[in-house]
Design a protein around this motif. Structure first.
Motif, mmCIF file in Angstrom:
data_model
loop_
_atom_site.group_PDB
_atom_site.id
_atom_site.type_symbol
_atom_site.label_atom_id
_atom_site.label_comp_id
_atom_site.label_asym_id
_atom_site.label_seq_id
_atom_site.Cartn_x
_atom_site.Cartn_y
_atom_site.Cartn_z
ATOM 1 N N GLU A 52 46.013 26.183 97.210
ATOM 2 C CA GLU A 52 46.956 25.279 96.579
ATOM 3 C C GLU A 52 48.335 25.744 96.979
ATOM 4 N N VAL A 53 49.320 24.949 96.650
ATOM 5 C CA VAL A 53 50.681 25.356 96.971
ATOM 6 C C VAL A 53 51.455 25.538 95.679
ATOM 7 N N HIS A 54 52.080 26.715 95.531
ATOM 8 C CA HIS A 54 52.873 26.996 94.323
ATOM 9 C C HIS A 54 54.324 26.579 94.583
ATOM 10 N N GLY A 55 55.184 27.012 93.709
ATOM 11 C CA GLY A 55 56.606 26.828 93.975
ATOM 12 C C GLY A 55 57.140 25.587 93.304
ATOM 13 N N MET A 56 57.946 24.834 94.024
ATOM 14 C CA MET A 56 58.590 23.663 93.436
ATOM 15 C C MET A 56 57.554 22.709 92.841
ATOM 16 N N ALA A 57 56.362 22.726 93.428
ATOM 17 C CA ALA A 57 55.332 21.782 93.010
ATOM 18 C C ALA A 57 54.927 21.973 91.557
ATOM 19 N N GLN A 58 55.236 23.145 90.978
ATOM 20 C CA GLN A 58 54.778 23.384 89.609
ATOM 21 C C GLN A 58 55.628 22.676 88.564
ATOM 22 N N ARG A 59 56.842 22.287 88.929
ATOM 23 C CA ARG A 59 57.755 21.744 87.934
ATOM 24 C C ARG A 59 57.422 20.292 87.603
ATOM 25 N N GLY A 60 56.231 20.085 87.032
ATOM 26 C CA GLY A 60 55.859 18.745 86.604
ATOM 27 C C GLY A 60 55.469 17.834 87.752
ATOM 28 N N GLY A 61 55.419 18.370 88.962
ATOM 29 C CA GLY A 61 55.017 17.562 90.112
ATOM 30 C C GLY A 61 53.506 17.555 90.267
ATOM 31 N N SER A 75 38.280 26.849 107.023
ATOM 32 C CA SER A 75 39.522 26.289 106.477
ATOM 33 C C SER A 75 39.505 26.222 104.956
ATOM 34 N N PRO A 76 40.569 26.693 104.296
ATOM 35 C CA PRO A 76 40.636 26.576 102.833
ATOM 36 C C PRO A 76 41.051 25.176 102.387
ATOM 37 N N ILE A 77 41.495 24.338 103.302
ATOM 38 C CA ILE A 77 41.831 22.961 102.899
ATOM 39 C C ILE A 77 40.994 21.982 103.712
ATOM 40 N N ASP A 78 40.778 20.828 103.093
ATOM 41 C CA ASP A 78 39.935 19.829 103.726
ATOM 42 C C ASP A 78 40.782 18.851 104.513
ATOM 43 N N ARG A 79 40.099 18.065 105.348
ATOM 44 C CA ARG A 79 40.800 16.996 106.038
ATOM 45 C C ARG A 79 40.565 15.687 105.302
ATOM 46 N N ARG A 80 41.371 14.703 105.611
ATOM 47 C CA ARG A 80 41.222 13.383 104.983
ATOM 48 C C ARG A 80 39.838 12.829 105.315
ATOM 49 N N GLY A 81 39.285 12.110 104.380
ATOM 50 C CA GLY A 81 37.986 11.487 104.613
ATOM 51 C C GLY A 81 36.803 12.438 104.537
ATOM 52 N N ASN A 82 37.014 13.652 104.048
ATOM 53 C CA ASN A 82 35.938 14.638 104.125
ATOM 54 C C ASN A 82 35.587 15.332 102.809
ATOM 55 N N MET B 1 30.719 48.272 98.482
ATOM 56 C CA MET B 1 32.118 48.155 98.044
ATOM 57 C C MET B 1 32.343 46.845 97.295
ATOM 58 N N ASP B 2 33.365 46.788 96.486
ATOM 59 C CA ASP B 2 33.639 45.620 95.671
ATOM 60 C C ASP B 2 34.138 44.442 96.493
ATOM 61 N N ARG B 3 33.596 43.287 96.173
ATOM 62 C CA ARG B 3 34.138 42.064 96.758
ATOM 63 C C ARG B 3 35.021 41.394 95.731
ATOM 64 N N SER B 4 36.165 40.929 96.179
ATOM 65 C CA SER B 4 37.098 40.289 95.271
ATOM 66 C C SER B 4 37.586 38.994 95.893
ATOM 67 N N LEU B 5 37.988 38.073 95.034
ATOM 68 C CA LEU B 5 38.601 36.841 95.510
ATOM 69 C C LEU B 5 40.114 37.042 95.417
ATOM 70 N N LEU B 6 40.759 37.237 96.548
ATOM 71 C CA LEU B 6 42.193 37.548 96.525
ATOM 72 C C LEU B 6 42.987 36.488 97.284
ATOM 73 N N SER B 7 44.210 36.258 96.823
ATOM 74 C CA SER B 7 45.126 35.441 97.611
ATOM 75 C C SER B 7 45.602 36.288 98.786
ATOM 76 N N SER B 164 49.320 32.880 102.436
ATOM 77 C CA SER B 164 49.774 33.596 101.240
ATOM 78 C C SER B 164 49.099 33.082 99.984
ATOM 79 N N HIS B 165 48.948 31.777 99.880
ATOM 80 C CA HIS B 165 48.516 31.169 98.621
ATOM 81 C C HIS B 165 47.086 30.666 98.624
ATOM 82 N N SER B 166 46.335 30.922 99.679
ATOM 83 C CA SER B 166 44.905 30.605 99.628
ATOM 84 C C SER B 166 44.176 31.848 99.151
ATOM 85 N N LYS B 167 43.046 31.619 98.490
ATOM 86 C CA LYS B 167 42.239 32.766 98.073
ATOM 87 C C LYS B 167 40.950 32.786 98.874
ATOM 88 N N SER B 168 40.517 33.963 99.265
ATOM 89 C CA SER B 168 39.222 34.090 99.919
ATOM 90 C C SER B 168 38.666 35.476 99.633
#
Ligand code: SF4
Ligand code: SF4
Lengths: 204, 598
Positions: A52-61, A75-82, B1-7, B164-168
């Motif tokens: 996810e993305v933190h930062g400005m996005a947290q201010r009620g956005g 990939s930690p993020i998905d693509r459109r349609g997937n 060893m310990d596995r952790s979910l870290l950003s 920075s902000h993804s966790k794995s």
């Protein structure tokens, strides 16, 4: 946090990567929910990444969080349609990320409308009929009044765990695993409320 | 060893700790902030928020010269602030180990620009590693410490927001013991960079770059994955994951070290594949260097220069086919931009400023959001601290015509970061602008970090508290006053008086951030609209406070419509769950319709 490696069944090793998208508004507890979900996947012996993305996005956005799991996730993020499952914490936010969903995606929508500023100011209308659009478009849609169930569980702020409970019906994560990761995510008293919230959501 | 979910950020902190680093310095900035916060919690660690990134790096250089392993963290634009010491510490070398984290922000999620800090590695001649997920973030920071010590050089670790902000999943290891730091006998030839000595060190830098280039050829994190040899992808960082996600069968040269590049390895990879692509976000940094080796590659002809990628962008670029998506219904989706929180103290100040005929030079912080409608109370934002210098320059250039027309607005943390010198400049050069310091007692935007004017350290200890008013007076400001931005009338009066007064002014607008937890806030009763009094004038809507909404009579059931004036077409509503009771709306309601919830 520290999870021991669990035995991987051969089936899990084959598991292709699947994606869940959580969408809502800053302050709804989305990041906590996606953390709990990711821990539940990890404790079930799967690889998982979330983003996810933190930062400005947290201010009620808008806030979104992708959770992707399987035998090996890149990939930690998905693509459109997937995206396989959408967990929308608010009606309008469900619509906003429609283009991320697969044609046969499963959808959970919290039956809640939070007005964005343009609606508050009377400049734009809050789209009507979002729920009926989703039920007509997707094969499996669950609409949950998470706020009411959370209140019933003992704290209106447990909306996010209610929604996780509803989502859990579609996932192969064992109940004891869910209970453990929820307990680990909260101080003892709040954990009890959230466990109740989870089960109310699961039965919804 | 310990596995952790870290950003990624947590993993950098963990990696530094495991590598025996016990010293950290930095300045908060999204997406880097959590690294130092997390690092500070490990046993035996000293970590500090410095007033700005330049100071943080200088503190880090000193600690490294004493032999420590040092982690310095900042966001991409922070490196601009730290660039002065950066370019010369590359000459002196580090003695101990110095790892500088630059957290870049492709897509500008929370930044004023999208600069690609890989260029800093090249121009300052400092090696740079770039991880693609949390496990790599932890491993690479450890490698960075080893490289720093072995080659006597600072090392960059480049993060991006997504890493920075993804966790794995990360496997934790035991920490190695930290080295002993000591103050050694001075070696002026190495550390006194006057021209005669800097010229010698300059040669040393080139020699070191040669060694690092050779090292990069065997560095295990520069690795080939040979599969289908029809297509070869050279990539690094998060784009590696995006590409693997959609094209798992292609061959890859995954670069863990993005500067200097392993020319031999790149040549070998190019020989082994038929068609070669470079996949990188932002500038064609790898691409241009690979071309300079005489190798044919495809890169920015297909891939965007702007914004972060995702797997879909890569699929589209390489196949020309866009994703299949579901047709949306024909409705306009109202945007949901970030907004100041309910009860935010900035709201009162900017409500007043937006209604004055003044140019408001702004700065970096939550309050930058006040540029938006309906507040419209801020008119520029360039970089940390720019508000004061710009206000001074603007009012000087406009001369008589600019008198009483320019206000500079800056947050407390930003003021300490880089507002002090421009304020000194304004006093010294007889400027006449009015400077408002929005003092909400914390660094709110990045999540409540301490700074010298809060009276607490990063590690939560009580310390000396900078007195902003006394400082402004000492710098030579003619008039220094303090206001409460919850009091609209007084705020307006004080600002008017200061704008009318000749000479320089500082107004400290003081009220703690509503989210600030260290000092418990007085709990105020939420307010509500009395429909029997509301005239539907919409004055309260001009505050843009999230709990306040407009209920058009058209949409209300007839029995709920209460008309108090003939032309009234709706009334205001306050959501009691969100309202903090700050009373701003009550102050702007001329009908007296806003009252406490019973
Ligand atoms: S009192 Fe008015 S301005 Fe203040 S938080 Fe409540 S609704 Fe917003
Ligand atoms: S300012 Fe007062 S009268 Fe005007 S719309 Fe708001 S509540 Fe109603």
């Amino acid at each position: 946090m520290a999870e021991r490696k669990k035995k991987n069944s051969g089936q899990e090793l084959q598991q292709p990567v699947r994606g869940i998208l959580m969408a809502g508004v800053g302050g709804q507890g989305i990041l906590r929910a996606s953390d709990i979900l990711s821990h539940a996947f990890m404790a079930s012996g799967l690889d998982v990444k979330k983003s996810e993305v933190h930062g400005m996005a947290q201010r009620g956005g808008c806030v979104t969080s992708h959770v992707r799991y399987g035998a090996k996730v890149y990939s930690p993020i998905d693509r459109r349609g997937n995206v396989d499952i959408l967990l929308a914490f608010e009606r309008l936010e469900a619509l906003r990320y429609l283009d991320y969903l697969k044609r046969d995606a499963k959808v959970v929508i919290n039956d809640l409308a939070l007005n964005p500023p343009a609606v508050n100011l009377g400049e734009m209308a809050y789209p009507k009929d979002i729920l009926s659009f989703f039920t007509a478009t997707f094969p499996e849609v669950k609409i949950v009044k998470a706020f009411e169930l959370a209140r019933q569980a003992g704290n209106a702020r447990a909306e996010n765990t209610v929604l996780l409970g509803t989502l859990s019906r579609w996932l192969d994560i064992e109940i004891p695993v869910w209970e453990r990761v929820i307990k680990e995510a909260f101080p003892p008293q709040a954990a009890e409320v959230n466990l109740r919230a989870f089960h109310l959501g699961r039965e919804a | 060893m310990d596995r952790s979910l870290l950003s990624g950020n947590e993993a950098v902190a963990r990696g530094a700790y495991e590598a025996g680093a016990r010293f950290g310095a930095g300045y908060p900035g999204t997406p880097s902030t959590e690294i130092l916060e997390e690092f500070s919690r490990y046993p035996g660690v000293y970590a500090e928020w410095s007033p700005n990134e330049k100071v943080a790096l200088e503190v880090g250089i000193g600690a490294a010269l004493a032999g420590a392993r040092v982690l310095v963290t900042m966001k991409h634009v922070g490196v601009n602030v730290a660039a002065d010491p950066l370019f010369t510490v590359s000459y002196t070398g580090t003695n101990g180990a110095l790892v500088i984290v630059t957290a870049d922000d492709p897509s500008l999620h929370s930044s004023q620009n999208e600069q690609d800090n890989r260029h800093y590695a090249r121009s300052a001649k400092i090696p740079m590693l770039e991880p693609s997920d949390s496990a790599e973030a932890k491993a690479f920071v450890k490698a960075a410490f080893e490289i720093s010590e072995r080659f006597d050089t600072p090392v960059f670790l480049r993060m991006t927001t997504r890493v920075s902000h993804s966790k794995s999943v990360v496997t934790l290891n035991e920490p190695v013991p930290p080295p002993e730091a000591e103050v050694k006998a001075p070696d002026p030839r190495k550390y006194v960079m006057v021209p005669a000595m800097a010229r010698l060190r300059r040669l040393e830098v080139e020699r070191r770059m040669g060694e690092l280039r050779a090292f990069s050829e065997t560095f295990p994190e520069n690795r080939m994955e040979i599969n289908d040899t029809d297509v070869g992808i050279i990539t690094a960082g998060m784009p590696y994951n995006y590409t693997k996600d959609v094209f798992p069968d292609y061959s890859y040269l995954k670069l863990g070290m993005v500067y200097p590049l392993p020319a031999g390895l790149i040549r070998e990879f190019a020989r082994r594949v038929k068609k070669l692509y470079v996949v990188e976000e932002l500038d064609p940094f790898l691409e241009e260097q690979i071309r300079a080796l005489g190798i044919e590659v495809t890169g920015k002809e297909l891939f965007p220069f702007t914004n972060e990628f995702d797997p879909g962008i890569i699929a589209l670029a390489l196949t020309g086919r866009d994703a299949e998506t579901i047709a949306p219904p024909a409705v306009a989706i109202p945007p949901r931009p970030p907004n100041l929180c309910p009860g935010c103290p900035h709201r009162g100040l900017f409500y007043v400023l937006g209604r004055m005929k003044v140019f408001v030079t702004g700065d970096i912080g939550c309050y930058t959001l006040s540029f938006m409608k309906p507040l419209s109370g801020l008119h520029s934002c360039i970089c940390m601290g720019a508000s004061i210098g710009m206000a001074h320059g603007m009012s000087k250039a406009a001369g008589e015509k600019g008198r009483g027309k320019v206000v500079g607005v800056i947050g407390d943390s930003t003021f300490v970061h880089s507002g002090i010198t421009p304020l000194l400049d304004m006093a010294y050069n007889k400027g006449e602008a009015v400077i408002v310091i929005c003092d909400n007692r914390t660094t709110a935007m990045t999540g409540m970090q301490e700074h010298p004017a809060t009276g607490f350290t990063l590690q939560g200890e009580k310390t000396k508290e900078l007195d902003l008013a006394a400082l402004a007076r000492t710098l030579g400001i003619d008039s220094v006053r303090t206001i409460d931005p919850y009091d609209i009338k007084n705020t307006r009066e004080v600002l008017r008086e200061e704008l009318a007064r000749p000479g320089s002014s500082v107004v400290i607008s003081r009220r703690a951030c509503v989210l600030f937890k260290r000092r418990p806030r007085e709990v105020l009763k939420p307010l509500r609209v009395d429909v029997n009094k509301c005239t539907g004038c919409r004055n309260c809507l001009a505050l843009g406070c999230p709990p306040i909404s407009w209920r058009s009579f058209q949409d209300l059931p007839p029995e709920e419509v209460v008309r108090n004036t003939k032309k009234q077409d709706g009334n205001a509503y306050i959501d009691p769950e969100l309202c903090t009771g700050c009373t701003l709306c009550r102050q702007v309601c001329k009908a007296g319709a806003i009252v406490e919830v019973d």
